[in-house]
Design a protein around this motif. Structure first.
Motif, PDB file in Angstrom:
ATOM      1  N   ASP A  63     -51.115  50.026  39.585  1.00 20.33           N
ATOM      2  CA  ASP A  63     -49.666  49.919  39.401  1.00 20.33           C
ATOM      3  C   ASP A  63     -49.192  51.046  38.496  1.00 20.33           C
ATOM      4  O   ASP A  63     -49.415  51.002  37.287  1.00 20.33           O
ATOM      5  CB  ASP A  63     -49.323  48.560  38.796  1.00 20.33           C
ATOM      6  CG  ASP A  63     -47.820  48.338  38.665  1.00 20.33           C
ATOM      7  OD1 ASP A  63     -47.058  49.280  38.953  1.00 20.33           O
ATOM      8  OD2 ASP A  63     -47.430  47.229  38.282  1.00 20.33           O
ATOM      9  N   PRO A  64     -48.522  52.070  39.050  1.00 24.19           N
ATOM     10  CA  PRO A  64     -48.111  53.213  38.228  1.00 24.19           C
ATOM     11  C   PRO A  64     -47.020  52.880  37.215  1.00 24.19           C
ATOM     12  O   PRO A  64     -46.780  53.651  36.288  1.00 24.19           O
ATOM     13  CB  PRO A  64     -47.596  54.210  39.275  1.00 24.19           C
ATOM     14  CG  PRO A  64     -47.188  53.371  40.439  1.00 24.19           C
ATOM     15  CD  PRO A  64     -48.125  52.209  40.452  1.00 24.19           C
ATOM     16  N   ALA A  65     -46.382  51.716  37.361  1.00 29.00           N
ATOM     17  CA  ALA A  65     -45.314  51.340  36.443  1.00 29.00           C
ATOM     18  C   ALA A  65     -45.848  50.760  35.136  1.00 29.00           C
ATOM     19  O   ALA A  65     -45.093  50.572  34.181  1.00 29.00           O
ATOM     20  CB  ALA A  65     -44.381  50.333  37.109  1.00 29.00           C
ATOM     21  N   GLN A  66     -47.146  50.467  35.096  1.00 30.17           N
ATOM     22  CA  GLN A  66     -47.739  49.888  33.898  1.00 30.17           C
ATOM     23  C   GLN A  66     -48.691  50.876  33.233  1.00 30.17           C
ATOM     24  O   GLN A  66     -49.276  51.722  33.901  1.00 30.17           O
ATOM     25  CB  GLN A  66     -48.503  48.603  34.238  1.00 30.17           C
ATOM     26  CG  GLN A  66     -47.635  47.488  34.804  1.00 30.17           C
ATOM     27  CD  GLN A  66     -48.418  46.206  34.940  1.00 30.17           C
ATOM     28  OE1 GLN A  66     -49.045  45.739  33.996  1.00 30.17           O
ATOM     29  NE2 GLN A  66     -48.392  45.625  36.130  1.00 30.17           N
ATOM     30  N   ALA A  67     -48.813  50.714  31.933  1.00 28.98           N
ATOM     31  CA  ALA A  67     -49.706  51.602  31.180  1.00 28.98           C
ATOM     32  C   ALA A  67     -51.164  51.282  31.507  1.00 28.98           C
ATOM     33  O   ALA A  67     -51.532  50.134  31.723  1.00 28.98           O
ATOM     34  CB  ALA A  67     -49.465  51.436  29.685  1.00 28.98           C
ATOM     35  N   GLY A  68     -51.956  52.317  31.552  1.00 27.51           N
ATOM     36  CA  GLY A  68     -53.388  52.166  31.812  1.00 27.51           C
ATOM     37  C   GLY A  68     -54.068  53.494  31.554  1.00 27.51           C
ATOM     38  O   GLY A  68     -53.435  54.461  31.134  1.00 27.51           O
ATOM     39  N   SER A  69     -55.365  53.548  31.792  1.00 31.61           N
ATOM     40  CA  SER A  69     -56.100  54.791  31.591  1.00 31.61           C
ATOM     41  C   SER A  69     -56.507  55.363  32.947  1.00 31.61           C
ATOM     42  O   SER A  69     -56.441  54.687  33.973  1.00 31.61           O
ATOM     43  CB  SER A  69     -57.347  54.534  30.746  1.00 31.61           C
ATOM     44  OG  SER A  69     -58.256  53.697  31.441  1.00 31.61           O
ATOM     45  N   THR A  70     -56.924  56.611  32.945  1.00 33.00           N
ATOM     46  CA  THR A  70     -57.362  57.246  34.181  1.00 33.00           C
ATOM     47  C   THR A  70     -58.554  56.511  34.774  1.00 33.00           C
ATOM     48  O   THR A  70     -58.643  56.297  35.984  1.00 33.00           O
ATOM     49  CB  THR A  70     -57.741  58.716  33.922  1.00 33.00           C
ATOM     50  OG1 THR A  70     -56.608  59.396  33.374  1.00 33.00           O
ATOM     51  CG2 THR A  70     -58.152  59.401  35.216  1.00 33.00           C
ATOM     52  N   LYS A  72     -59.416  53.364  34.026  1.00 31.52           N
ATOM     53  CA  LYS A  72     -59.134  51.935  34.205  1.00 31.52           C
ATOM     54  C   LYS A  72     -57.627  51.727  34.306  1.00 31.52           C
ATOM     55  O   LYS A  72     -56.990  51.238  33.381  1.00 31.52           O
ATOM     56  CB  LYS A  72     -59.725  51.135  33.042  1.00 31.52           C
ATOM     57  CG  LYS A  72     -59.789  49.636  33.294  1.00 31.52           C
ATOM     58  CD  LYS A  72     -60.513  48.931  32.160  1.00 31.52           C
ATOM     59  CE  LYS A  72     -60.647  47.440  32.442  1.00 31.52           C
ATOM     60  NZ  LYS A  72     -61.338  46.746  31.326  1.00 31.52           N
ATOM     61  N   PRO A  73     -57.046  52.089  35.448  1.00 32.36           N
ATOM     62  CA  PRO A  73     -55.596  51.963  35.604  1.00 32.36           C
ATOM     63  C   PRO A  73     -55.163  50.504  35.663  1.00 32.36           C
ATOM     64  O   PRO A  73     -55.932  49.623  36.064  1.00 32.36           O
ATOM     65  CB  PRO A  73     -55.333  52.670  36.937  1.00 32.36           C
ATOM     66  CG  PRO A  73     -56.616  52.531  37.690  1.00 32.36           C
ATOM     67  CD  PRO A  73     -57.691  52.614  36.662  1.00 32.36           C
ATOM     68  N   ALA A  74     -53.919  50.255  35.256  1.00 32.17           N
ATOM     69  CA  ALA A  74     -53.346  48.918  35.410  1.00 32.17           C
ATOM     70  C   ALA A  74     -53.250  48.592  36.895  1.00 32.17           C
ATOM     71  O   ALA A  74     -53.088  49.492  37.731  1.00 32.17           O
ATOM     72  CB  ALA A  74     -51.968  48.866  34.761  1.00 32.17           C
ATOM     73  N   LEU A  75     -53.335  47.315  37.214  1.00 30.73           N
ATOM     74  CA  LEU A  75     -53.366  46.898  38.607  1.00 30.73           C
ATOM     75  C   LEU A  75     -52.145  46.063  38.956  1.00 30.73           C
ATOM     76  O   LEU A  75     -51.584  45.355  38.116  1.00 30.73           O
ATOM     77  CB  LEU A  75     -54.624  46.064  38.880  1.00 30.73           C
ATOM     78  CG  LEU A  75     -55.973  46.699  38.559  1.00 30.73           C
ATOM     79  CD1 LEU A  75     -57.095  45.686  38.759  1.00 30.73           C
ATOM     80  CD2 LEU A  75     -56.206  47.944  39.414  1.00 30.73           C
ATOM     81  N   TYR A  76     -51.744  46.143  40.214  1.00 32.93           N
ATOM     82  CA  TYR A  76     -50.776  45.181  40.714  1.00 32.93           C
ATOM     83  C   TYR A  76     -51.401  43.798  40.659  1.00 32.93           C
ATOM     84  O   TYR A  76     -52.633  43.645  40.626  1.00 32.93           O
ATOM     85  CB  TYR A  76     -50.384  45.498  42.153  1.00 32.93           C
ATOM     86  CG  TYR A  76     -49.316  46.568  42.296  1.00 32.93           C
ATOM     87  CD1 TYR A  76     -47.984  46.279  42.034  1.00 32.93           C
ATOM     88  CD2 TYR A  76     -49.647  47.861  42.703  1.00 32.93           C
ATOM     89  CE1 TYR A  76     -46.996  47.242  42.179  1.00 32.93           C
ATOM     90  CE2 TYR A  76     -48.673  48.838  42.850  1.00 32.93           C
ATOM     91  CZ  TYR A  76     -47.335  48.518  42.586  1.00 32.93           C
ATOM     92  OH  TYR A  76     -46.369  49.475  42.720  1.00 32.93           O
ATOM     93  N   ALA A  77     -50.582  42.771  40.679  1.00 35.09           N
ATOM     94  CA  ALA A  77     -51.089  41.402  40.565  1.00 35.09           C
ATOM     95  C   ALA A  77     -51.682  40.886  41.870  1.00 35.09           C
ATOM     96  O   ALA A  77     -52.501  39.969  41.866  1.00 35.09           O
ATOM     97  CB  ALA A  77     -49.970  40.468  40.105  1.00 35.09           C
ATOM     98  N   VAL A  78     -51.257  41.472  43.009  1.00 33.91           N
ATOM     99  CA  VAL A  78     -51.669  40.959  44.313  1.00 33.91           C
ATOM    100  C   VAL A  78     -52.477  42.005  45.072  1.00 33.91           C
ATOM    101  O   VAL A  78     -52.102  43.182  45.129  1.00 33.91           O
ATOM    102  CB  VAL A  78     -50.444  40.539  45.152  1.00 33.91           C
ATOM    103  CG1 VAL A  78     -50.861  40.096  46.554  1.00 33.91           C
ATOM    104  CG2 VAL A  78     -49.683  39.414  44.450  1.00 33.91           C
ATOM    105  N   GLY A  79     -53.597  41.566  45.649  1.00 38.00           N
ATOM    106  CA  GLY A  79     -54.417  42.417  46.503  1.00 38.00           C
ATOM    107  C   GLY A  79     -54.879  41.616  47.707  1.00 38.00           C
ATOM    108  O   GLY A  79     -54.394  40.504  47.954  1.00 38.00           O
ATOM    109  N   CYS A  80     -55.814  42.161  48.464  1.00 39.02           N
ATOM    110  CA  CYS A  80     -56.360  41.457  49.628  1.00 39.02           C
ATOM    111  C   CYS A  80     -57.875  41.620  49.634  1.00 39.02           C
ATOM    112  O   CYS A  80     -58.379  42.734  49.456  1.00 39.02           O
ATOM    113  CB  CYS A  80     -55.769  42.011  50.924  1.00 39.02           C
ATOM    114  SG  CYS A  80     -56.311  41.150  52.423  1.00 39.02           S
TER     115      CYS A  80
END
Length: 224
Positions: A63-70, A72-80
């Motif tokens: 999720d590019p809208a949330q802070a994270g590291s290269t 370990k990036p932040a993730l969207y809440a929903v996946g498949c």
């Protein structure tokens, strides 16, 4: 692609799954996603999924809208989550795999683990309908979807196998077109999180129409 395993509902799914963050990658239930695995952490993830017997991998977008590291990036809440239904060794250290989508999940929490790859506690309960093949496909506006596809192909000078498209059931058609669409991360996430197949088709048509309008506007001569 038919799977040997049968998943009849959320209760049959594991509470903890490995996750593979990949921007722009959209997996949907009963869709097929080929992957070229070469990073050591994801090679280990595949080995563990096969060793543990569940053969399940959670595909999710950063999720590019949330802070994270290269790393370990932040993730969207929903996946498949997808099941490994094909695997080949390349001979140069890579795995060539195919995932077949099973169902969407929502992250409850990310776990602190010793593995190099990430693992999450998830719930499948909000997506119980994903386990019912072709649910709601009679409500899809197929003509609107095909119209948008024709316009997109024409605008980009592309061709398609119309015989195969005409024969495809609505669920397979909507999900395949969504997965193959050339749109961005936010658009792919909107397609993933659509509450039902009808809405997913409507979102895909709307996104396509917006992109075609942009293309037409960019092609017009500018007033001086």
């Amino acid at each position: 692609m038919p799977m040997n395993a049968q998943y009849r509902g959320p209760i049959e799914m594991p509470e903890v799954i490995p996750v593979f963050p990949l921007p722009g990658a959209l997996l949907l239930p009963r869709g097929q996603m080929p992957l070229n695995i070469f990073e050591p952490r994801y090679l280990a993830m595949i080995d563990d999924a096969l060793r543990d017997g569940h053969r399940l991998i959670g595909m999710i977008q950063p999720d590019p809208a949330q802070a994270g590291s290269t790393d370990k990036p932040a993730l969207y809440a929903v996946g498949c989550v997808g099941r490994i239904t094909q695997l080949a060794e390349s001979g140069d250290g890579r795995y060539l795999i195919e995932l077949t989508g099973v169902a969407r999940f929502r992250i409850v929490e990310e776990l602190h683990v010793a593995t190099l790859y990430r693992q999450c506690r998830v719930t499948f309960a909000p997506f119980a309908d994903d386990f019912v093949a072709r649910k709601g496909e009679d409500k899809v506006d197929r003509e609107a979807l095909l119209g948008a596809l024709r316009a997109f192909l024409s605008a980009n000078d592309l061709k398609a196998d119309w015989d195969g498209i005409e024969k495809a059931p609505n669920e397979a058609l909507v999900n395949a077109l969504s997965m193959m669409s050339p749109y961005g991360t936010a658009e792919k996430q909107a397609l993933l999180e659509a509450p039902d197949l009808k809405t997913r088709a409507e979102i895909l048509v709307a996104i396509t129409e917006i992109e075609l309008a942009k293309k037409n506007t960019e092609g017009e001569p500018q007033l001086q």
